[in-house]
Design a protein around this motif. Sequence first.
Motif, PDB file in Angstrom:
ATOM      1  N   TYR A  47       2.070   1.531  -3.612  1.00  0.00           N
ATOM      2  CA  TYR A  47       1.026   2.033  -4.515  1.00  0.00           C
ATOM      3  C   TYR A  47       0.778   3.522  -4.298  1.00  0.00           C
ATOM      4  O   TYR A  47       0.558   4.265  -5.253  1.00  0.00           O
ATOM      5  CB  TYR A  47      -0.277   1.256  -4.330  1.00  0.00           C
ATOM      6  CG  TYR A  47      -0.171  -0.219  -4.654  1.00  0.00           C
ATOM      7  CD1 TYR A  47       0.722  -0.687  -5.605  1.00  0.00           C
ATOM      8  CD2 TYR A  47      -0.951  -1.145  -3.989  1.00  0.00           C
ATOM      9  CE1 TYR A  47       0.835  -2.035  -5.891  1.00  0.00           C
ATOM     10  CE2 TYR A  47      -0.862  -2.498  -4.271  1.00  0.00           C
ATOM     11  CZ  TYR A  47       0.037  -2.933  -5.224  1.00  0.00           C
ATOM     12  OH  TYR A  47       0.126  -4.263  -5.498  1.00  0.00           O
ATOM     13  N   LEU A  48       0.842   3.963  -3.057  1.00  0.00           N
ATOM     14  CA  LEU A  48       0.699   5.386  -2.758  1.00  0.00           C
ATOM     15  C   LEU A  48       1.869   6.180  -3.335  1.00  0.00           C
ATOM     16  O   LEU A  48       1.683   7.278  -3.886  1.00  0.00           O
ATOM     17  CB  LEU A  48       0.603   5.594  -1.241  1.00  0.00           C
ATOM     18  CG  LEU A  48       0.398   7.018  -0.764  1.00  0.00           C
ATOM     19  CD1 LEU A  48      -0.969   7.527  -1.206  1.00  0.00           C
ATOM     20  CD2 LEU A  48       0.518   7.081   0.740  1.00  0.00           C
ATOM     21  N   GLU A  49       3.057   5.610  -3.242  1.00  0.00           N
ATOM     22  CA  GLU A  49       4.234   6.263  -3.823  1.00  0.00           C
ATOM     23  C   GLU A  49       4.095   6.391  -5.335  1.00  0.00           C
ATOM     24  O   GLU A  49       4.381   7.446  -5.910  1.00  0.00           O
ATOM     25  CB  GLU A  49       5.491   5.473  -3.475  1.00  0.00           C
ATOM     26  CG  GLU A  49       6.740   6.014  -4.096  1.00  0.00           C
ATOM     27  CD  GLU A  49       7.935   5.096  -3.916  1.00  0.00           C
ATOM     28  OE1 GLU A  49       9.058   5.573  -4.148  1.00  0.00           O
ATOM     29  OE2 GLU A  49       7.756   3.922  -3.557  1.00  0.00           O
ATOM     30  N   TYR A  82       1.346   6.480  -7.075  1.00  0.00           N
ATOM     31  CA  TYR A  82       0.302   7.465  -7.345  1.00  0.00           C
ATOM     32  C   TYR A  82       0.850   8.884  -7.212  1.00  0.00           C
ATOM     33  O   TYR A  82       0.590   9.736  -8.064  1.00  0.00           O
ATOM     34  CB  TYR A  82      -0.870   7.245  -6.391  1.00  0.00           C
ATOM     35  CG  TYR A  82      -1.983   8.241  -6.568  1.00  0.00           C
ATOM     36  CD1 TYR A  82      -2.883   8.116  -7.617  1.00  0.00           C
ATOM     37  CD2 TYR A  82      -2.117   9.316  -5.695  1.00  0.00           C
ATOM     38  CE1 TYR A  82      -3.901   9.035  -7.792  1.00  0.00           C
ATOM     39  CE2 TYR A  82      -3.128  10.235  -5.856  1.00  0.00           C
ATOM     40  CZ  TYR A  82      -4.025  10.095  -6.905  1.00  0.00           C
ATOM     41  OH  TYR A  82      -5.021  11.011  -7.068  1.00  0.00           O
ATOM     42  N   ALA A  83       1.619   9.129  -6.159  1.00  0.00           N
ATOM     43  CA  ALA A  83       2.179  10.466  -5.950  1.00  0.00           C
ATOM     44  C   ALA A  83       3.184  10.821  -7.038  1.00  0.00           C
ATOM     45  O   ALA A  83       3.202  11.964  -7.527  1.00  0.00           O
ATOM     46  CB  ALA A  83       2.841  10.540  -4.575  1.00  0.00           C
ATOM     47  N   TRP A 140       0.822  -1.205   0.000  1.00  0.00           N
ATOM     48  CA  TRP A 140       0.000   0.000   0.000  1.00  0.00           C
ATOM     49  C   TRP A 140       0.858   1.258   0.000  1.00  0.00           C
ATOM     50  O   TRP A 140       0.503   2.244  -0.663  1.00  0.00           O
ATOM     51  CB  TRP A 140      -0.958  -0.024   1.188  1.00  0.00           C
ATOM     52  CG  TRP A 140      -1.814  -1.244   1.138  1.00  0.00           C
ATOM     53  CD1 TRP A 140      -1.735  -2.331   1.939  1.00  0.00           C
ATOM     54  CD2 TRP A 140      -2.834  -1.528   0.179  1.00  0.00           C
ATOM     55  NE1 TRP A 140      -2.655  -3.272   1.544  1.00  0.00           N
ATOM     56  CE2 TRP A 140      -3.351  -2.811   0.469  1.00  0.00           C
ATOM     57  CE3 TRP A 140      -3.366  -0.829  -0.893  1.00  0.00           C
ATOM     58  CZ2 TRP A 140      -4.363  -3.390  -0.270  1.00  0.00           C
ATOM     59  CZ3 TRP A 140      -4.380  -1.419  -1.627  1.00  0.00           C
ATOM     60  CH2 TRP A 140      -4.862  -2.680  -1.318  1.00  0.00           C
TER      61      TRP A 140
END
Length: 135
Positions: A75-77, A79-80, A72
């Motif tokens: 995936y956040l990285e 996205y950013a 997670w």
Amino acid sequence: MRDYPKIFYSLSLLVVLFVHLGLGNSRMSEDLIEILVLIGCTIVLLIAAVKFHREHLRMSAVFLFATALCPWVYYLELYAIKNFLSGDLESEVLEANLVKTAVIYNLLRFALTAFSFMVLFRNFLKALREFYSNT
């Protein structure tokens, strides 16, 4: 008879760990069922980490927390990076750098999973030892 649930619980944690490993790929699945199963595996691993933390097994809890949250955070990285930090980069340069991040993520994921496997396998052996000592 009361030690059967401990053995079943420790084995189920090992199964959840390997399902989590299989579904936490470097490219997030677009299948809703796989995402929901990954969320479920993450929740189960986090609950197990909290249980280890309450038993004062701090390093075991840290490995399980890190293993559960690793996909997670990645995936956040991604996205950013894709939405906020790519800016004026050409798409070829961005994709080449994202391949490098995927390699690093997979190395970290496999290392954390190996440590978590050792923790959960030790927990399974402890449950077996308690089962055979009580019979």
